[in-house]
Design a protein around this motif. Structure first.
Motif, PDB file in Angstrom:
ATOM      1  N   LEU A 323     -17.829 -15.789 -21.716  1.00 44.56           N
ATOM      2  CA  LEU A 323     -17.356 -17.070 -22.224  1.00 44.56           C
ATOM      3  C   LEU A 323     -16.844 -16.826 -23.635  1.00 44.56           C
ATOM      4  O   LEU A 323     -17.513 -16.203 -24.433  1.00 44.56           O
ATOM      5  CB  LEU A 323     -18.516 -18.053 -22.251  1.00 44.56           C
ATOM      6  CG  LEU A 323     -18.122 -19.518 -22.274  1.00 44.56           C
ATOM      7  CD1 LEU A 323     -17.375 -19.897 -21.001  1.00 44.56           C
ATOM      8  CD2 LEU A 323     -19.352 -20.394 -22.408  1.00 44.56           C
ATOM      9  N   GLY A 324     -15.648 -17.293 -23.907  1.00 49.46           N
ATOM     10  CA  GLY A 324     -15.078 -17.017 -25.218  1.00 49.46           C
ATOM     11  C   GLY A 324     -14.001 -15.956 -25.133  1.00 49.46           C
ATOM     12  O   GLY A 324     -13.201 -15.805 -26.036  1.00 49.46           O
ATOM     13  N   GLY A 325     -14.007 -15.198 -24.015  1.00 53.07           N
ATOM     14  CA  GLY A 325     -12.867 -14.317 -23.791  1.00 53.07           C
ATOM     15  C   GLY A 325     -13.157 -12.847 -23.973  1.00 53.07           C
ATOM     16  O   GLY A 325     -12.322 -12.018 -23.681  1.00 53.07           O
ATOM     17  N   GLY A 326     -14.338 -12.469 -24.490  1.00 55.31           N
ATOM     18  CA  GLY A 326     -14.620 -11.064 -24.670  1.00 55.31           C
ATOM     19  C   GLY A 326     -14.806 -10.357 -23.334  1.00 55.31           C
ATOM     20  O   GLY A 326     -15.350 -10.937 -22.395  1.00 55.31           O
ATOM     21  N   ILE A 327     -14.348  -9.121 -23.240  1.00 56.61           N
ATOM     22  CA  ILE A 327     -14.581  -8.345 -22.024  1.00 56.61           C
ATOM     23  C   ILE A 327     -15.502  -7.204 -22.414  1.00 56.61           C
ATOM     24  O   ILE A 327     -15.184  -6.424 -23.312  1.00 56.61           O
ATOM     25  CB  ILE A 327     -13.254  -7.833 -21.439  1.00 56.61           C
ATOM     26  CG1 ILE A 327     -12.425  -9.036 -20.987  1.00 56.61           C
ATOM     27  CG2 ILE A 327     -13.510  -6.876 -20.285  1.00 56.61           C
ATOM     28  CD1 ILE A 327     -11.109  -8.671 -20.353  1.00 56.61           C
ATOM     29  N   THR A 328     -16.669  -7.133 -21.748  1.00 58.88           N
ATOM     30  CA  THR A 328     -17.662  -6.180 -22.207  1.00 58.88           C
ATOM     31  C   THR A 328     -18.101  -5.280 -21.071  1.00 58.88           C
ATOM     32  O   THR A 328     -18.015  -5.635 -19.906  1.00 58.88           O
ATOM     33  CB  THR A 328     -18.919  -6.911 -22.707  1.00 58.88           C
ATOM     34  OG1 THR A 328     -19.381  -7.752 -21.646  1.00 58.88           O
ATOM     35  CG2 THR A 328     -18.620  -7.760 -23.908  1.00 58.88           C
ATOM     36  N   GLU A 329     -18.582  -4.104 -21.443  1.00 58.90           N
ATOM     37  CA  GLU A 329     -19.193  -3.185 -20.484  1.00 58.90           C
ATOM     38  C   GLU A 329     -20.696  -3.272 -20.744  1.00 58.90           C
ATOM     39  O   GLU A 329     -21.144  -3.005 -21.854  1.00 58.90           O
ATOM     40  CB  GLU A 329     -18.737  -1.758 -20.741  1.00 58.90           C
ATOM     41  CG  GLU A 329     -17.250  -1.585 -20.981  1.00 58.90           C
ATOM     42  CD  GLU A 329     -16.425  -1.737 -19.714  1.00 58.90           C
ATOM     43  OE1 GLU A 329     -17.021  -1.571 -18.628  1.00 58.90           O
ATOM     44  OE2 GLU A 329     -15.237  -2.045 -19.796  1.00 58.90           O
ATOM     45  N   SER A 330     -21.474  -3.651 -19.747  1.00 58.72           N
ATOM     46  CA  SER A 330     -22.907  -3.748 -20.000  1.00 58.72           C
ATOM     47  C   SER A 330     -23.677  -3.163 -18.838  1.00 58.72           C
ATOM     48  O   SER A 330     -23.236  -3.212 -17.705  1.00 58.72           O
ATOM     49  CB  SER A 330     -23.347  -5.204 -20.146  1.00 58.72           C
ATOM     50  OG  SER A 330     -22.295  -6.013 -20.555  1.00 58.72           O
ATOM     51  N   PRO A 331     -24.884  -2.621 -19.153  1.00 57.75           N
ATOM     52  CA  PRO A 331     -25.758  -2.190 -18.063  1.00 57.75           C
ATOM     53  C   PRO A 331     -26.120  -3.403 -17.207  1.00 57.75           C
ATOM     54  O   PRO A 331     -26.296  -4.505 -17.747  1.00 57.75           O
ATOM     55  CB  PRO A 331     -26.995  -1.667 -18.793  1.00 57.75           C
ATOM     56  CG  PRO A 331     -26.572  -1.480 -20.218  1.00 57.75           C
ATOM     57  CD  PRO A 331     -25.438  -2.404 -20.467  1.00 57.75           C
ATOM     58  N   ALA A 332     -26.232  -3.199 -15.918  1.00 62.30           N
ATOM     59  CA  ALA A 332     -26.547  -4.320 -15.034  1.00 62.30           C
ATOM     60  C   ALA A 332     -27.881  -4.945 -15.410  1.00 62.30           C
ATOM     61  O   ALA A 332     -28.139  -6.105 -15.132  1.00 62.30           O
ATOM     62  CB  ALA A 332     -26.572  -3.843 -13.593  1.00 62.30           C
ATOM     63  N   SER A 333     -28.740  -4.151 -16.087  1.00 60.41           N
ATOM     64  CA  SER A 333     -30.054  -4.680 -16.416  1.00 60.41           C
ATOM     65  C   SER A 333     -30.001  -5.773 -17.472  1.00 60.41           C
ATOM     66  O   SER A 333     -30.965  -6.492 -17.668  1.00 60.41           O
ATOM     67  CB  SER A 333     -30.951  -3.543 -16.909  1.00 60.41           C
ATOM     68  OG  SER A 333     -30.308  -2.893 -17.979  1.00 60.41           O
ATOM     69  N   THR A 334     -28.854  -5.903 -18.175  1.00 58.82           N
ATOM     70  CA  THR A 334     -28.780  -6.948 -19.197  1.00 58.82           C
ATOM     71  C   THR A 334     -28.484  -8.310 -18.586  1.00 58.82           C
ATOM     72  O   THR A 334     -28.512  -9.319 -19.265  1.00 58.82           O
ATOM     73  CB  THR A 334     -27.700  -6.634 -20.248  1.00 58.82           C
ATOM     74  OG1 THR A 334     -26.464  -6.430 -19.562  1.00 58.82           O
ATOM     75  CG2 THR A 334     -28.035  -5.412 -21.053  1.00 58.82           C
ATOM     76  N   VAL A 335     -28.195  -8.318 -17.296  1.00 57.09           N
ATOM     77  CA  VAL A 335     -27.953  -9.598 -16.633  1.00 57.09           C
ATOM     78  C   VAL A 335     -29.293 -10.299 -16.460  1.00 57.09           C
ATOM     79  O   VAL A 335     -30.234  -9.724 -15.930  1.00 57.09           O
ATOM     80  CB  VAL A 335     -27.285  -9.375 -15.269  1.00 57.09           C
ATOM     81  CG1 VAL A 335     -27.241 -10.670 -14.470  1.00 57.09           C
ATOM     82  CG2 VAL A 335     -25.899  -8.810 -15.450  1.00 57.09           C
ATOM     83  N   THR A 336     -29.380 -11.527 -16.951  1.00 52.75           N
ATOM     84  CA  THR A 336     -30.660 -12.213 -16.853  1.00 52.75           C
ATOM     85  C   THR A 336     -30.690 -13.205 -15.700  1.00 52.75           C
ATOM     86  O   THR A 336     -31.750 -13.666 -15.303  1.00 52.75           O
ATOM     87  CB  THR A 336     -30.962 -12.970 -18.150  1.00 52.75           C
ATOM     88  OG1 THR A 336     -29.821 -13.780 -18.459  1.00 52.75           O
ATOM     89  CG2 THR A 336     -31.224 -12.009 -19.296  1.00 52.75           C
ATOM     90  N   GLU A 337     -29.500 -13.549 -15.202  1.00 54.68           N
ATOM     91  CA  GLU A 337     -29.468 -14.549 -14.147  1.00 54.68           C
ATOM     92  C   GLU A 337     -28.248 -14.296 -13.292  1.00 54.68           C
ATOM     93  O   GLU A 337     -27.156 -14.057 -13.812  1.00 54.68           O
ATOM     94  CB  GLU A 337     -29.314 -15.929 -14.796  1.00 54.68           C
ATOM     95  CG  GLU A 337     -30.345 -16.931 -14.374  1.00 54.68           C
ATOM     96  CD  GLU A 337     -30.101 -18.231 -15.112  1.00 54.68           C
ATOM     97  OE1 GLU A 337     -30.736 -18.420 -16.160  1.00 54.68           O
ATOM     98  OE2 GLU A 337     -29.256 -19.013 -14.662  1.00 54.68           O
ATOM     99  N   VAL A 338     -28.422 -14.341 -11.981  1.00 54.95           N
ATOM    100  CA  VAL A 338     -27.275 -14.223 -11.085  1.00 54.95           C
ATOM    101  C   VAL A 338     -27.119 -15.581 -10.426  1.00 54.95           C
ATOM    102  O   VAL A 338     -28.032 -16.036  -9.734  1.00 54.95           O
ATOM    103  CB  VAL A 338     -27.526 -13.144 -10.015  1.00 54.95           C
ATOM    104  CG1 VAL A 338     -26.315 -12.999  -9.118  1.00 54.95           C
ATOM    105  CG2 VAL A 338     -27.868 -11.822 -10.680  1.00 54.95           C
ATOM    106  N   SER A 339     -26.000 -16.238 -10.664  1.00 53.88           N
ATOM    107  CA  SER A 339     -25.844 -17.578 -10.100  1.00 53.88           C
ATOM    108  C   SER A 339     -25.292 -17.468  -8.686  1.00 53.88           C
ATOM    109  O   SER A 339     -24.834 -16.405  -8.257  1.00 53.88           O
ATOM    110  CB  SER A 339     -24.918 -18.415 -10.954  1.00 53.88           C
ATOM    111  OG  SER A 339     -23.596 -18.151 -10.589  1.00 53.88           O
ATOM    112  N   ASP A 340     -25.315 -18.594  -7.987  1.00 57.98           N
ATOM    113  CA  ASP A 340     -24.795 -18.554  -6.624  1.00 57.98           C
ATOM    114  C   ASP A 340     -23.289 -18.764  -6.605  1.00 57.98           C
ATOM    115  O   ASP A 340     -22.695 -18.920  -5.566  1.00 57.98           O
ATOM    116  CB  ASP A 340     -25.501 -19.612  -5.759  1.00 57.98           C
ATOM    117  CG  ASP A 340     -25.026 -21.009  -6.087  1.00 57.98           C
ATOM    118  OD1 ASP A 340     -24.415 -21.196  -7.160  1.00 57.98           O
ATOM    119  OD2 ASP A 340     -25.283 -21.915  -5.270  1.00 57.98           O
TER     120      ASP A 340
END
Ligand SMILES: Nc1ncnc2c1ncn2[C@@H]1O[C@H](COP(=O)(O)OP(=O)(O)O)[C@@H](O)[C@H]1O
Lengths: 619, 355
Positions: A323-340
């Motif tokens: 959100l805001g437009g940044g494109i980032t590379e992150s480890p999958a572990s930093t995802v705190t929530e997977v929405s439907d």
């Protein structure tokens, strides 16, 4: 060398080459005003007959719109034949400038590009000083269509044999954007269909629920979604052809069969399984972190663009658009929530891994998503233990080892399974394209039911019947305020002031009159309610300083326009627009006279007070 | 990359790329000029230098992939085209079909400037075509700005009024509505034209009504809900001016609603500036309305356009090598314009001239 040409030099150059009249598009109002100031002591005067012609036209306009009689720009306009035309000016002033241009009286008008569409007058020459334009708080390159709209003001039919679009650089300019704009074909335009609460209420007022989907299907939005679905369907046909050689073999679903067999075979093999140091929940989630998936990283939200494994560690990674437009590379572990939620996105083979249009669209959808999203229920297997013995089929249960088509299956499996995955993906995307509008509509229905504007069978409740008449931004906040009886006892000035703080969406700072304590406490109440509605509707800015301007104008009928303008640093044109929008909001409240007679009456008294002086000049 | 190299590389990028790089990194980056933006970006890059550099390289890569790289801001010495090497905007010049004609001179570029002799008004073929097609169904007009869309609107309205039909004309902005109100009152007579706003109705019973598209949308919703307000049953023609607004992020939906709910007996006339896919609009309308929707489109400007470059020192040159606009050839720049612009970039960007 100065970073851009001096306005006097510009006018001299244009006059010298007979390139007047010209419209000079500048980056900001301030730039326009400064350009005008540059002529304050300038002696590049017009010949007296032309000065008189300007005075004559101005006299006629002033007779109709007295508000501009004392306009501070008039002396410069008359002496030099240049004027400024931007959103900070009153509409009547802009009409005067347009009228002067129509009569061919001026050499140049300094205008802002923001209003290229609002500049309804042509000239011989257009001067372009920028290649980007401020759009919703960010600078964006001009599109080809926009460059051509701007340049298109050059060359008046019947008055010019040719028109000239002249670029003069400023530190903001990217020449490439402009040359592409001049020489290219305008872009295709895309639907921007948004489903609002009033739309839902008004549609359900006129049509039963089961007729809504066919109505939504009539939108340009659906037309374009169908176009995209058709492209995918063609791809699907293609895939079907490619799958031809991989049809049923000894077993009908040999692909799944081979996949399971192969899996079990690997588990059994004595080689140490490929161990990745990732917790089981990350591994489980990783399957769902596919392009388009909406996820949360702590407090920020993003959408997955691709998944991959990092080069050295092979740890699961995702590229996400935040959100805001940044494109980032992150480890999958930093995802705190997977929405439907999965948003449509058209993949691309290179960064940012989807088409630029998709990025825009994804961002747009991301912003539109409600504050809280249902989480995807993901089953997390306990640890890395193999599938429990009871379920694991032993190799002996498979026919594969002795099957005649074993070698064929082994050979074809990688290609066939990839094709099949692709098929599944397309089928899902097509389904999403066909039903997304309807789903968005249903989401709004849910909210309206929750708030009691719609019955469980999606009919309008008593409140829904009047709420549908409020067809402006922030309609939910306004109707909820009415239900909370927030305006009981409010006088016209206070009602109008609150409406203007809801209507005003500019965060430009400035100095403003003080708010009354009554208004301040009412605004506090409005803010609380707006915050509580924020999962369903973005709260407006609700600026007290802005509300104060309106409160003064309506509360004190003796206040003159000049007096009001002096009480704030807001530009005249902005005050006008604020009051005009407030008027629009008030007139919507006025339509509620049947159900809210007291409020409608207050609104109409506010309208009567508001419409005076400058605000009476135009319909 | 050293910080100084990074700074230089940043300075060589167009401002648009820097803004893209700043998105999500720097707050309010759009307020900053190029020099300031580079400063802030550099400061920010300290946080995650590799990530920053890789993003930068990706953006530059993308830029190369774009069909028409801009003239690379370079010191003259480094400007040698290498057609065989991959085109990299920071080091090489874009390949351009070489012109054998010499670039035009300023005087030939300015030639022909002037006022045409007055001629009797003869409608253009596309104008006649649009009015004619409106007899058979709805019409979408997509023509360049300044072509004469107003004539089509006026003629179409005149015919509908002659048949005792009501006409609604909408514009996206209140200011434009007011201008048209004055203009149409002069053409049709003040008693024939009315204007509707949220709170006011001037001459609301007139056969030609002007309003913003939002007001019409509201009327249509009221009619749908059973409350007939304006005489929609006699409505014969709806003219949507500036209908490229359908792509406006905030308000575009109003145009869609208006078209979806426009009464079926009324004809629709959509007037639009040049857009890329007017056939999509026509095809869409055909698919949802009782009569077919015709597209009237032309792309050449009636008054030819020329592009120029004015240097801050007052020197004027043609922008392209040709007198007119070289359609499809964005980098067909005039050598003088190119030279001056490179000089401009060199002089306004200190970090580059340091080399
Ligand atoms: N067939 C024509 N012959 C000569 N002049 C015309 C013709 N049609 C329109 N014009 C003139 O062209 C100018 C631009 O027309 P307008 O309708 O304002 O353009 P737009 O397409 O931008 O709305 C007007 O001055 C108009 O009188």
């Amino acid at each position: 060398m100065p970073p851009s040409i001096h306005p006097i030099d510009l006018i001299l150059a244009l006059r010298d080459k007979h390139l007047t009249p010209a419209i000079v598009f500048l980056t900001s109002r301030r730039a326009c005003d400064e350009a005008m100031q540059a002529f304050d002591h300038s002696q590049i005067l017009l010949p007296p007959p032309r000065q008189r012609a300007i005075a004559d036209v101005l006299d006629k306009v002033i007779a109709q719109y007295p508000s501009i009689a004392e306009h501070p720009l008039i002396p410069t306009v008359q002496r030099i034949g240049v004027a400024a035309h931007h959103a900070g000016h009153l509409p009547s002033w802009k009409i005067a400038v347009e009228e002067l241009m129509r009569h061919g009286c001026l050499d140049a008008v300094f205008a802002t590009t923001t209003l290229a569409a609002g500049v309804d007058f042509p000239a011989r020459t257009v001067i372009i000083t920028q290649s980007s334009i401020r759009k919703s708080r960010d600078f964006m390159d001009l599109t080809i269509g926009e460059v051509q709209q701007i340049a298109g003001r050059a060359g008046r039919r019947g008055k010019d044999l040719v028109g000239f679009a002249i670029v003069t650089p400023s530190p903001y300019i990217d020449l490439n954007v402009l040359t592409k704009g001049f020489t290219g074909h305008p872009e295709a335009i895309n639907s921007q269909f948004v489903i609002s609460y009033p739309m839902v209420l008004n549609l359900l007022k006129a049509h039963p629920l089961d007729q809504i989907q066919p109505i939504l299907a009539k939108s340009f939005a659906q037309f374009q979604l169908n176009q995209r679905a058709e492209v995918l369907e063609r791809k699907l046909d293609d895939l079907r052809d490619q799958m031809e050689p991989y049809g049923p073999r000894v077993c009908t679903d040999w692909i799944t069969e081979w996949q399971t067999f192969d899996h079990v075979r690997r588990q059994k093999s004595h080689r140490a399984p490929v161990r990745r140091h990732e917790p089981p929940e990350v591994a489980a989630r990783f399957h769902f972190l596919t392009p388009g998936r909406v996820v949360a990283f702590g407090r920020t939200r993003g959408v997955v663009l691709r998944q991959y494994r990092s080069k050295g560690q092979k740890s699961p990674m995702i590229t996400a658009l935040r959100l805001g437009g940044g494109i980032t590379e992150s480890p999958a572990s930093t995802v705190t929530e997977v929405s439907d939620r999965v948003l449509d996105c058209v993949d691309a083979p290179v960064y940012p891994w989807c088409t630029p249009e998709s990025v825009e669209e994804l961002l747009h959808h991301l912003e539109e998503l409600p504050g809280r999203l249902p989480e995807l229920p993901i089953l997390i297997p306990k640890d890395d233990e193999p599938i429990p013995d009871a379920i694991v089929q032993t190799l002996g249960d498979f026919a594969c080892p002795t099957c005649p088509s074993r070698s064929a299956c082994q050979r074809d499996y990688p290609v066939a399974s990839k094709l099949r995955q692709e098929q599944h993906r397309h089928v899902k995307s097509i389904q999403a394209l066909r039903t997304s509008l309807w789903h968005r509509f249903q989401e709004k229905i849910d909210v309206l039911q929750q708030f009691g504007y719609l019955t469980p069978t999606a009919h309008l409740t008593e409140d829904g019947e009047w709420a549908r008449l409020i067809r402006i931004d922030h309609s939910l906040l306004i109707t909820e305020l009415l239900r909370a009886e927030a305006f009981n006892g409010a006088d016209p000035a206070m009602l109008a002031a609150v409406m203007s703080s809801i209507a005003h969406d500019d965060d430009r700072p400035g100095a403003f009159p003080r708010v009354s304590s009554g208004l301040a406490s009412l605004l506090g109440q409005v803010r609380k309610l707006a915050a509580s509605l924020s999962p369903h509707e973005d709260p407006p800015l609700l600026r007290a300083d802005i509300a104060a301007v309106t409160e003064r104008w309506i509360g004190d009928p003796g206040l003159t326009w000049i007096g009001l303008c002096k009480s704030t640093t807001m530009a005249e044109g902005d005050i006008y627009r604020l009051l005009a929008r407030t008027l629009e909001f008030l007139s919507q409240l006025h339509t509620l006279k049947a159900t809210h007679p007291g409020l409608a009456d207050t609104a109409s008294r506010a309208i009567a007070n508001l419409r005076r002086g400058v605000l009476e000049e135009l319909p | 990359m050293t910080t100084q190299e990074l700074e230089q590389l940043l300075a060589q990028q167009p401002i648009a790329l820097l803004h893209r790089l700043a998105r999500g990194r720097v707050q309010r980056h759009f307020r900053a000029g190029k020099r300031r933006l580079i400063e802030v970006l550099l400061r920010h890059s300290a946080e995650n230098r590799p990530g920053f550099e890789s993003d930068l390289m990706t953006l530059i890569g993308e830029q190369q992939a774009r069909p028409s790289p801009p003239p690379p801001p370079q010191t003259p010495a480094a400007r040698k085209p290498k057609p065989s090497a991959p085109q990299r905007r920071t080091t090489h010049r874009p390949v351009e079909p070489e012109s054998h004609e010499p670039a035009i001179t300023l005087s030939s570029w300015l030639e022909g400037l002037g006022v045409p002799p007055t001629k009797a008004f003869i409608p253009d073929a596309w104008q006649e075509d649009a009015i004619e097609k409106l007899r058979k169904g709805d019409v979408v007009v997509s023509v360049p700005t300044g072509s004469g869309k107003t004539y089509v609107a006026v003629e179409a309205a005149r015919r509908a009024i002659a048949e005792n039909r009501t006409v609604i004309y909408t514009s996206p902005l209140k200011a434009l509505s007011n201008t048209k109100y004055t203009e149409f009152s002069k053409i049709f007579g003040p008693d024939q034209v009315g204007i509707l706003t949220g709170d006011r109705r001037d001459n609301g019973q007139a056969p030609l009504l002007i309003m913003t598209t939002e007001i019409l949308r509201n009327l249509l919703y009221d009619a749908g809900g059973g409350e007939i307000d304006v005489r929609l049953d006699t409505l014969g023609l709806v003219i949507l001016d500036e209908s490229q607004y359908i792509a406006d992020p905030e308000r575009g939906v109003v145009w869609e609603e208006t078209i979806i709910f426009c009464p079926s007996q009324a004809r629709m006339l959509l007037l639009s500036a040049s857009i890329g896919n007017p056939h999509d609009i026509a095809e869409w309308i055909t698919s949802i309305r009782p009569t077919p929707c015709h597209l009237v489109r032309h792309t050449t400007r009636t008054v030819p356009l020329r592009a120029g470059y004015l240097h801050p020192n007052g020197k004027l040159t043609p922008l392209f090598r040709t007198v007119g606009i070289p359609h499809g050839h964005p980098s067909y720049l005039h050598t003088e314009a190119k030279r001056l612009f490179i000089q401009y970039e060199d002089e306004t960007l200190p970090s580059r001239s340091r080399r």
